[in-house]
Design a protein around this motif. Structure first.
Motif, PDB file in Angstrom:
ATOM      1  N   LYS A 159       0.845  -1.189   0.000  1.00  0.00           N
ATOM      2  CA  LYS A 159       0.000   0.000   0.000  1.00  0.00           C
ATOM      3  C   LYS A 159       0.878   1.236   0.000  1.00  0.00           C
ATOM      4  O   LYS A 159       1.957   1.226   0.605  1.00  0.00           O
ATOM      5  N   PRO A 160       0.499   2.308  -0.665  1.00  0.00           N
ATOM      6  CA  PRO A 160      -0.735   2.511  -1.428  1.00  0.00           C
ATOM      7  C   PRO A 160      -0.610   2.128  -2.902  1.00  0.00           C
ATOM      8  O   PRO A 160      -1.489   2.428  -3.688  1.00  0.00           O
TER       9      PRO A 160
ATOM     10  N   ASP B 200      -0.941  -0.576  -4.326  1.00  0.00           N
ATOM     11  CA  ASP B 200      -1.909  -1.571  -4.788  1.00  0.00           C
ATOM     12  C   ASP B 200      -3.106  -0.910  -5.472  1.00  0.00           C
ATOM     13  O   ASP B 200      -3.924  -1.581  -6.107  1.00  0.00           O
TER      14      ASP B 200
END
Length: 516
Positions: free
Chosen positions: A287-288, A290
Motif C-alpha cells: 500500500k498505497p 496496490d
C-alpha cells in the motif's frame, strides 16, 4: 541486466572464490602490449556457469571460452556455424546437428561430443523437484536432446520456438560445457570454465582483473589478440582517466565526457543504441501502490525528459513501452504520458492519498541511478510524496532477485539488458517470476498467456501483435514507468576494432581486431 550491473542475484562467496592460476596484482598488469589488450568491465565476474550466469559480463567471457553449435556473426544478429559442422531445422520441433571432428575441451577433459551437447542443454530443464537454473526459460521449449552418434544428435522441442536460435543456441545458453568437467569440478565449475573456444581463462583475481589467453588447440580462426585482460572499474571517471592515460584500451564511458575523450589523441568514441529497458516500478502488493490510481498519479508526476537530461546528459531517447525500436513487437503507438502535476494530485485525492505519504526508492549505487533518483525525489515531492533514496552496492541490490526478497521493495529503479527476441523481455514479468525477477510482483493471467502464445507463434505479424497486446496490459497496469532503452558510449584506442553485438552490451572478444 545493467552496467554491467546485472539483474542476477549476488552469489555468496563469489568475491572470495577467486580463480588464479598465475595470480598477480593489478599493479603488474600494465597498459596493453603487443598481442594484448586491457578492457574495462563495469563490475566483477560472479558465475561462469552458462546456466546460472549473472549477465552480460559473464556471457562475454563464456562465449570466448566455450563454443556453441552456432554463434552470432561479428557485430550481427545473424548466426553461423560454430561447433556444428552441419545444423538444420528439419521441422518446427526438430533440429538436427553434426559436430566438427577434433574439437577438444581444455584442461584435459577430452573430446567435445554429442553427449556434451545433450548434457549442456538438458541442464536447463526443470529438475524433478521443480527447481530450475537461472536461465531455464531460454530453453523452455526443449523436450530432449537425442544422441544419434558420437558427433550427431537431434534437438526435440515441445512446441515451435522461433526464439530458440537467438536467445538459446547462438547466445550464452547455447554454450557447450564438458560433462566430465562439470561432474569433476562440482561447485568450482562456476569459477573454472572449461571450453573448446578461442580463449581460456588463465586467471581471475576477484575485484581486480581476469585474464583470457588464446587457446592453442582451438580449431577455428585464431583471435587477433593472444591475451585480453578485463579490469573491473565501476566508476566512470576512473575509467576515463585510465583510458586517457593509456592504461586500458577499451571501455564504456559516461556520454557526458565523450567529446572530451574523443579529443584525446589516439582515442575513438562510438555510440551504439541499445535494446535495454530501464524503468521505475512499484511493488503493487505494498500500500498505497496496490491502487492503480496511485500508480497512475506517479506516472503523471514523473518528468522523464528531466531524468534523461540530468542522468544521461540527454544522450538517450525516452522509452514508452517494453520492447525497443528494431525489436519484433515494438509498439510504435504506445501512449506518451506528458507530465501533469495537477492531474496527478487529483488522482491521489481520489485514491484517498491527498495528504501524501512516504516511500523508499531502491537504486544501484552508481552515478546514473542516483541522478535519476534525485529527479524522481523532486518530482514526487511536488505531489506530496516523500521519497527516501536507498542506494545499494550491486551485491545487495541484485540479491532482491533471490529468496523472494523483492517482497520488501517499495519503489525500485531497474535496468535489464535486452535480447534480440521479444519473448526474452516479456519473460521476466510473468507470474511465475514473482519472487525472482518480477520485482513489481505484478500478476496478469492474460499477460502470462500472451507470453506463452508469442513463444510458439511462427508467423511474424501475429507474433508482433501478440507482444504489442502484452505491452498494452503492462501499460494499463501503470506499474511500469519507462525511462529509456539506453545507449552505450564506448571509447577505445584508434588502432582497435572492437567486436560488439547490436544490443550494445555484449562483447565478442574473439572478434576484436587490430586496425592497420
Amino acid at each position: 541486466m545493467g552496467y554491467e550491473l546485472t539483474r542476477r542475484g549476488f552469489l555468496a562467496g563469489a568475491a572470495t572464490a577467486g580463480v588464479t592460476v598465475l595470480g598477480m596484482p593489478w599493479s603488474n598488469v600494465v597498459q596493453a602490449a603487443d598481442g594484448r589488450i586491457v578492457v574495462r568491465v563495469e563490475e566483477d565476474l560472479k558465475n561462469l556457469d552458462p546456466a546460472n550466469r549473472t549477465g552480460t559480463i559473464e556471457v562475454n567471457v563464456i562465449l570466448a571460452v566455450n563454443q556453441g553449435l552456432v554463434k552470432f556473426k561479428p557485430g550481427s544478429t545473424e548466426w553461423e556455424n560454430d561447433a556444428a559442422e552441419e545444423i538444420k531445422q528439419v521441422n518446427d520441433t526438430l533440429i538436427e546437428f553434426k559436430l566438427k571432428e577434433g574439437l577438444k575441451f581444455t584442461g584435459g577433459y577430452g573430446d567435445l561430443t554429442a553427449e556434451d551437447v545433450k548434457f549442456s542443454f538438458e541442464r536447463f530443464k526443470p529438475a524433478a523437484d521443480g527447481t530450475k537454473v537461472d536461465y531455464a526459460d531460454d530453453w523452455a521449449a526443449l523436450d530432449s536432446v537425442e544422441v544419434t552418434g558420437p558427433l550427431t544428435g537431434r534437438i526435440h522441442l515441445k512446441h515451435p520456438s522461433p526464439a530458440v536460435w537467438l536467445i538459446a543456441l547462438a547466445d550464452g545458453s547455447g554454450a557447450i560445457i564438458s560433462k566430465k568437467a562439470f561432474e569433476a569440478l562440482g561447485d568450482k565449475f562456476k569459477t573454472t570454465p572449461i571450453g573448446s573456444g578461442p580463449y581460456m581463462l588463465k586467471e581471475w583475481v576477484p575485484r581486480d582483473h581476469f585474464t583470457l589467453v588464446a587457446n592453442p588447440n582451438y580449431l577455428g580462426d585464431k583471435p587477433t589478440f593472444t591475451e585480453i585482460v578485463g579490469k573491473p572499474i565501476s566508476d566512470d571517471k576512473t575509467a576515463q582517466i585510465a583510458l586517457q592515460a593509456g592504461e586500458i584500451d577499451f571501455g564504456r564511458i559516461d556520454p557526458a565526457v565523450a567529446t572530451d575523450i574523443a579529443s584525446t589523441s589516439g582515442i575513438k568514441v562510438e555510440k551504439i543504441s541499445a535494446i535495454d529497458y530501464v524503468w521505475i516500478g512499484p511493488n503493487i502488493e505494498k500500500k498505497p501502490f496496490d491502487d492503480v490510481r496511485v500508480r497512475q498519479a506517479v506516472r503523471l508526476a514523473l518528468d522523464v525528459p528531466a531524468i534523461i537530461a540530468a542522468a544521461y546528459n540527454g544522450s538517450v531517447e525516452p522509452a514508452y513501452a517494453l520492447e525497443a525500436p528494431g525489436i519484433l513487437g515494438f509498439w510504435a503507438d504506445a501512449p506518451k504520458y506528458a507530465r501533469d502535476v495537477e492531474a496527478a494530485k487529483k488522482l491521489l485525492d481520489e485514491a484517498g492519498q491527498g495528504s501524501g505519504f512516504s516511500t523508499r526508492l531502491t537504486v544501484l549505487n552508481k552515478a546514473v541511478s542516483q541522478a535519476t533518483a534525485a529527479v524522481v525525489q523532486a518530482n514526487l515531492a511536488e505531489i506530496g510524496i516523500d521519497v527516501q533514496i536507498d542506494a545499494l552496492d550491486p551485491g545487495a541490490y541484485w540479491a532482491y532477485g533471490e529468496n523472494d526478497t523483492s517482497k520488501d521493495l517499495e519503489l525500485v529503479l531497474v535496468e535489464y539488458h535486452g535480447k534480440f527476441d521479444p519473448g526474452f523481455q516479456t519473460q521476466w514479468f510473468t507470474s511465475d517470476q514473482i519472487g525472482t525477477w518480477n520485482w513489481q510482483r505484478w500478476s496478469n493471467k492474460d499477460f502470462d498467456e500472451l507470453h506463452k502464445k508469442g513463444g510458439v507463434e511462427s508467423d511474424p505479424k501475429k507474433r508482433e501483435q501478440i507482444y504489442i497486446d502484452a505491452q498494452k496490459l503492462m501499460d494499463e497496469s501503470a506499474a511500469f514507468w519507462w525511462i529509456t532503452h539506453n545507449a552505450y558510449t564506448y571509447a577505445f584506442k584508434d588502432t582497435l576494432q572492437p567486436g560488439i553485438l547490436p544490443n550494445g552490451s555484449q562483447m565478442q572478444y574473439a572478434a576484436f581486431k587490430q586496425q592497420a
